[in-house]
Design a protein around this motif. Structure first.
Motif, mmCIF file in Angstrom:
data_model
loop_
_atom_site.group_PDB
_atom_site.id
_atom_site.type_symbol
_atom_site.label_atom_id
_atom_site.label_comp_id
_atom_site.label_asym_id
_atom_site.label_seq_id
_atom_site.Cartn_x
_atom_site.Cartn_y
_atom_site.Cartn_z
ATOM 1 N N ASN A 50 1.593 27.159 -37.532
ATOM 2 C CA ASN A 50 0.763 27.262 -38.739
ATOM 3 C C ASN A 50 -0.624 27.820 -38.453
ATOM 4 O O ASN A 50 -1.220 28.481 -39.299
ATOM 5 N N ILE A 54 -3.123 32.055 -39.477
ATOM 6 C CA ILE A 54 -4.454 31.908 -40.080
ATOM 7 C C ILE A 54 -5.507 32.507 -39.148
ATOM 8 O O ILE A 54 -6.380 33.269 -39.572
ATOM 9 N N LYS A 57 -5.209 36.418 -38.921
ATOM 10 C CA LYS A 57 -5.666 37.058 -40.164
ATOM 11 C C LYS A 57 -7.192 37.043 -40.218
ATOM 12 O O LYS A 57 -7.824 38.049 -40.543
ATOM 13 N N LYS A 106 -13.600 30.349 -46.026
ATOM 14 C CA LYS A 106 -12.172 30.282 -46.358
ATOM 15 C C LYS A 106 -11.356 29.945 -45.107
ATOM 16 O O LYS A 106 -10.426 29.137 -45.153
ATOM 17 N N TYR A 107 -11.722 30.556 -43.993
ATOM 18 C CA TYR A 107 -11.060 30.303 -42.715
ATOM 19 C C TYR A 107 -11.161 28.828 -42.341
ATOM 20 O O TYR A 107 -10.163 28.203 -41.966
ATOM 21 N N THR A 109 -11.668 26.277 -44.283
ATOM 22 C CA THR A 109 -10.868 25.505 -45.241
ATOM 23 C C THR A 109 -9.387 25.603 -44.878
ATOM 24 O O THR A 109 -8.676 24.589 -44.850
ATOM 25 N N ASN A 110 -8.916 26.820 -44.585
ATOM 26 C CA ASN A 110 -7.507 27.012 -44.236
ATOM 27 C C ASN A 110 -7.135 26.300 -42.938
ATOM 28 O O ASN A 110 -6.053 25.713 -42.835
ATOM 29 N N THR A 113 -6.258 22.675 -43.213
ATOM 30 C CA THR A 113 -4.969 22.316 -43.816
ATOM 31 C C THR A 113 -3.856 22.239 -42.772
ATOM 32 O O THR A 113 -2.804 21.674 -43.043
#
Length: 149
Positions: A50, A54, A57, A106-107, A109-110, A113
């Protein structure tokens, strides 16, 4: 056991990468970085599956934005640019930096997860340690090649 299998698989693929692409230093370094981060963060197989999409990217997007900023700066002829054009360029660069900041938010936050917060915090230190090791290795190899010349 799963961790050892994951590390061994990464090392195996690293070896294959080295054998197939002797001139592709960036791929070699990327492979070493994957193994290093996976090991130092102690990523489980699920976390690694996972995490890496991320991470990759973000790295690609961040690099593209960094290149955009660099291109803007290097195309500037300070002696010939008008004040109006300089202000417009500053505004454009501010927007690019803002974009980079939003991308980083955003990174983060991702990442949260798919990884525990402690591993997210550790990631920056692990990346810095890897860069330092690569730099030291480069200095050692480069220094040694100069001495033997």
């Amino acid at each position: 056991m799963k961790q050892i299998t994951l590390i061994l698989a990464t090392v195996f693929f690293s070896a294959i990468s080295f054998a197939q692409k002797p001139d592709n230093h960036h791929e070699k370094i990327k492979t070493l970085k994957v193994a290093y981060i996976t090991e130092k963060l102690n990523l489980t197989q699920t976390e690694a599956q996972n995490f890496w999409p991320i991470y990759n990217k973000f790295e690609d997007d961040y690099s593209a934005l960094r290149d955009d900023v660099s291109d803007k700066r290097k195309d500037i002829d300070v002696d010939k640019i008008s004040e109006k054009d300089a202000k417009a360029l500053i505004k454009e660069m501010e927007q690019l930096y803002e974009k980079r900041y939003r991308l980083y938010q955003k990174y983060m936050t991702n990442l949260q997860t798919v990884l525990p917060a402690k591993k997210v915090i550790s990631l920056k230190k692990v990346e810095d340690d890897f860069k330092r090791k690569m730099f030291e290795e480069y200095k050692n190899r480069h220094g040694n090649s100069k001495k033997s010349s």
